[in-house]
Motif scaffolding. Structure first.
Motif, PDB file in Angstrom:
ATOM      1  N   CYS A 161       0.811  -1.234   0.000  1.00 14.80           N
ATOM      2  CA  CYS A 161       0.000   0.000   0.000  1.00 14.80           C
ATOM      3  C   CYS A 161       0.837   1.274   0.000  1.00 14.80           C
ATOM      4  N   VAL A 162       2.105   1.180   0.360  1.00 11.86           N
ATOM      5  CA  VAL A 162       2.937   2.390   0.378  1.00 11.86           C
ATOM      6  C   VAL A 162       3.455   2.746  -1.024  1.00 11.86           C
ATOM      7  N   LEU A 163       3.257   1.834  -1.976  1.00 12.79           N
ATOM      8  CA  LEU A 163       3.936   1.983  -3.267  1.00 12.79           C
ATOM      9  C   LEU A 163       3.090   2.658  -4.353  1.00 12.79           C
ATOM     10  N   PHE A 164       1.761   2.489  -4.279  1.00  8.41           N
ATOM     11  CA  PHE A 164       0.946   2.803  -5.453  1.00  8.41           C
ATOM     12  C   PHE A 164       0.187   4.122  -5.368  1.00  8.41           C
ATOM     13  N   GLY A 165      -0.173   4.645  -6.549  1.00 11.94           N
ATOM     14  CA  GLY A 165      -0.956   5.872  -6.639  1.00 11.94           C
ATOM     15  C   GLY A 165      -1.832   5.846  -7.879  1.00 11.94           C
ATOM     16  N   ASP A 166      -2.585   6.921  -8.068  1.00 10.29           N
ATOM     17  CA  ASP A 166      -3.537   7.015  -9.183  1.00 10.29           C
ATOM     18  C   ASP A 166      -3.129   8.135 -10.140  1.00 10.29           C
ATOM     19  N   GLY A 167      -3.484   7.974 -11.414  1.00 14.59           N
ATOM     20  CA  GLY A 167      -3.204   9.041 -12.386  1.00 14.59           C
ATOM     21  C   GLY A 167      -3.344   8.529 -13.810  1.00 14.59           C
ATOM     22  N   ALA A 168      -3.264   9.464 -14.749  1.00 11.56           N
ATOM     23  CA  ALA A 168      -3.410   9.107 -16.163  1.00 11.56           C
ATOM     24  C   ALA A 168      -2.534   9.991 -17.034  1.00 11.56           C
ATOM     25  N   GLY A 169      -2.064   9.408 -18.131  1.00  9.25           N
ATOM     26  CA  GLY A 169      -1.309  10.182 -19.115  1.00  9.25           C
ATOM     27  C   GLY A 169      -1.751   9.743 -20.501  1.00  9.25           C
ATOM     28  N   ALA A 170      -1.560  10.612 -21.485  1.00  4.57           N
ATOM     29  CA  ALA A 170      -2.013  10.279 -22.840  1.00  4.57           C
ATOM     30  C   ALA A 170      -1.078  10.885 -23.875  1.00  4.57           C
ATOM     31  N   ALA A 171      -1.045  10.248 -25.037  1.00  2.38           N
ATOM     32  CA  ALA A 171      -0.252  10.757 -26.158  1.00  2.38           C
ATOM     33  C   ALA A 171      -1.040  10.561 -27.451  1.00  2.38           C
ATOM     34  N   VAL A 172      -0.941  11.544 -28.335  1.00  2.00           N
ATOM     35  CA  VAL A 172      -1.530  11.420 -29.676  1.00  2.00           C
ATOM     36  C   VAL A 172      -0.409  10.997 -30.619  1.00  2.00           C
ATOM     37  N   VAL A 173      -0.642   9.892 -31.331  1.00  4.69           N
ATOM     38  CA  VAL A 173       0.351   9.403 -32.302  1.00  4.69           C
ATOM     39  C   VAL A 173      -0.191   9.651 -33.712  1.00  4.69           C
ATOM     40  N   SER A 174       0.581  10.362 -34.505  1.00  4.90           N
ATOM     41  CA  SER A 174       0.128  10.803 -35.848  1.00  4.90           C
ATOM     42  C   SER A 174       1.272  10.656 -36.846  1.00  4.90           C
ATOM     43  N   PRO A 175       0.978  10.758 -38.149  1.00  5.61           N
ATOM     44  CA  PRO A 175       2.066  10.696 -39.141  1.00  5.61           C
ATOM     45  C   PRO A 175       3.012  11.881 -38.965  1.00  5.61           C
ATOM     46  N   CYS A 176       4.302  11.609 -38.987  1.00  2.00           N
ATOM     47  CA  CYS A 176       5.289  12.662 -38.766  1.00  2.00           C
ATOM     48  C   CYS A 176       5.360  13.563 -40.005  1.00  2.00           C
ATOM     49  N   PRO A 177       5.163  14.879 -39.812  1.00  3.74           N
ATOM     50  CA  PRO A 177       5.122  15.770 -40.979  1.00  3.74           C
ATOM     51  C   PRO A 177       6.493  16.026 -41.608  1.00  3.74           C
ATOM     52  N   ASP A 178       7.566  15.844 -40.839  1.00  3.74           N
ATOM     53  CA  ASP A 178       8.868  16.242 -41.379  1.00  3.74           C
ATOM     54  C   ASP A 178      10.019  15.480 -40.727  1.00  3.74           C
TER      55      ASP A 178
END
Ligand code: UT7
Length: 333
Positions: A161-178
Motif C-alpha cells: 500500500c505504500v507503493l501505489f498511486g492514481d493518475g493518467a497520461g495520454a499521447a496522440v500518435v500521428s504521421p510525422c510531418p517532417d
C-alpha cells in the motif's frame, strides 16, 4: 520491432496528463499501517501519491488526460481513428475503458480497445499505435494509460500500500510531418512463467468473484517485492540496452530516459546499465508513487512541458511490470 522502409514515420504529436488532487503522504500512511516515512523514502524513493476521490475513476482521469493531449496536438476528437487504453484497473470487466473514454470525449469515429500489459502497458500500446499509423491504417491514434490502483490496493498490507498511486497520461500518435523525428523503434518482451510474483488472483475466470474470494482479499494486488525487484532490475536494464544496440546507439546518444517509476533503486540500476548519468533521467516517483502504466506518459508530459525535452532530443522510454512484461521505446522529438 524495426521499421521497414515502406512504412512512414509516426510521431508523438501531443501529450497530456491528469492526476487526482487528493494527496496521501508517507506520514499519512504511518497512521494507517506499521511503516515510516524513512522506510518508504529510502527503500522506494516515494514521498507522496495522489488518490482518486469518490466519482473519480480510470475513465474520468483517462478522459481528462486524453482531452489535454488532443488540445496539445491541436486536433479534435472526431479525427481520432483508434483509442488504446493501457490499464490494469479498468472501469469494469467490460465494456473496455477505451469505450468509456470514447464516449466521454466524443471520439465518434474511433475504434477502441484496452491493452493489458500492466506497468509496461503504455509502451505496448504506443508500439501498436506506431504501427497502425506507420502502416497507413490509422491517421491519429490516442494512446492513454490510466490507473486507479488505490481501488485494488489492500490498505492493510504495508508491503504494497505504500507503493501505489492514481493518475493518467495520454499521447496522440500521428504521421510525422517532417524530418527524422518520431518513434524510431520499440522493444516488447514477456515471461508468463513468473506471472505469480505480481498479480490479482480473484475476479477472473480462474477464481470468479465470490464471498470467499473477497474474504481472502483476492481482489487486491499481491506482490513478492524482493523477487519483483530483482527481475525488474535485470529486465529494465536489458530492455534499455537491447533497443539502443539494435539501433546502433549507446547511452551517450540518449538525451533523456523516462523509466517506469516503481522504485528509485531500480531506476538508478537501469541508468547505470547504459552508463547514463542521473541528470539525464526523469524522476517524479517522489510525487506520484507507482501509477503502473500511467507513470511514463505522466512523466513524458511533464518533461515536455517543463522544458526537459528539446527539439531533436532522443528519449528512451523503458518499463517493467506484471505479466511479466517489459518494454522500451526510442523516440526522437
Ligand atoms: O511496478 C511493477 C513492478 N514493481 C516493482 O518493481 C516493485 C519492486 N520491489 C520493490 O520496489 C521493493 O522490493 C520494495 C520497495 C517493495 C521493498 O523493498 P526491499 O528492500 O525489497 O524490502 P523487503 O521486501 O526485502 O523487506 C525488508 C523488510 C522486511 O522485514 P524483515 O522481513 O526484513 O523483518 C519487510 O517486512 O522491510 C519490511 N517492510 C516494511 N517495513 C516498513 C516491508 N514493507 C514495509 C513497510 N514499512 N511499508
Amino acid at each position: 520491432m524495426h521499421r521497414t522502409n515502406n512504412l512512414r514515420r509516426a510521431y508523438i504529436a501531443g501529450t497530456g496528463h491528469a492526476v487526482p488532487e487528493k494527496v496521501l503522504t508517507n506520514f499519512d500512511l504511518e497512521k494507517m499501517v506499521d511503516t515510516s516515512d524513512e522506510w518508504i523514502r529510502t527503500r522506494s524513493g516515494i514521498e507522496r501519491r495522489h488518490i482518486a476521490r469518490d466519482g473519480e475513476t480510470t475513465g474520468t482521469l483517462g478522459a481528462e488526460a486524453a482531452k489535454r493531449a488532443l488540445d496539445d496536438a491541436g486536433i479534435g476528437p472526431e479525427v481520432v481513428d483508434l483509442i488504446l487504453v493501457a490499464t490494469v484497473t479498468p472501469e469494469m470487466v467490460f465494456p473496455s475503458t477505451a469505450c468509456v473514454i470514447q464516449e466521454a470525449i466524443s471520439a465518434v469515429n474511433a475504434g477502441a480497445m484496452d491493452v493489458n500489459a500492466a506497468c509496461s502497458g503504455f509502451i505496448y500500446a504506443l508500439s501498436v499505435a506506431d504501427l497502425m499509423v506507420a502502416s497507413g491504417k490509422c491517421r491519429h491514434v490516442l494512446v492513454i494509460a490510466s490507473e486507479t490502483l488505490s481501488r485494488i490496493t489492500d490498505w492493510t498490507d504495508r508491503n504494497t500500500c505504500v507503493l501505489f498511486g492514481d493518475g493518467a497520461g495520454a499521447a496522440v500518435v500521428s504521421p510525422c510531418p517532417d524530418g527524422d523525428r518520431g518513434i524510431l523503434s520499440t522493444y516488447l518482451k514477456s515471461d508468463g512463467s513468473k506471472g505469480e510474483i505480481l498479480y490479482i488472483l480473484g475476479g477472473g475466470s480462474r477464481n470468479p468473484a465470490s464471498h470467499e474470494t473477497v474474504d481472502q482479499g483476492m481482489h487486491f494486488i499481491r506482490m513478492s517485492g524482493r523477487e519483483t525487484f530483482k527481475v525488474a532490475v535485470q529486465a529494465m536494464g536489458d530492455a534499455a540496452m537491447r533497443i539502443l544496440k539494435a539501433e546502433g546507439l549507446s547511452g551517450e546518444d540518449v538525451d533523456l530516459m523516462i523509466p517506469h517509476q516503481a522504485n528509485m533503486r531500480i531506476i538508478r540500476a537501469t541508468a547505470r546499465r547504459i552508463d547514463l548519468p542521473m541528470e539525464k533521467v526523469y524522476v517524479n516517483l517522489n510525487e506520484y508513487g507507482n501509477t503502473s502504466a500511467a507513470t511514463i506518459p505522466i512523466a513524458l508530459d511533464e518533461a515536455r512541458k517543463n522544458g526537459r525535452i528539446e527539439s531533436g532530443a532522443l528519449v528512451l522510454l523503458v518499463a517493467f511490470g506484471g505479466g511479466l512484461t517489459w518494454a522500451s521505446a526510442l523516440v526522437r522529438f
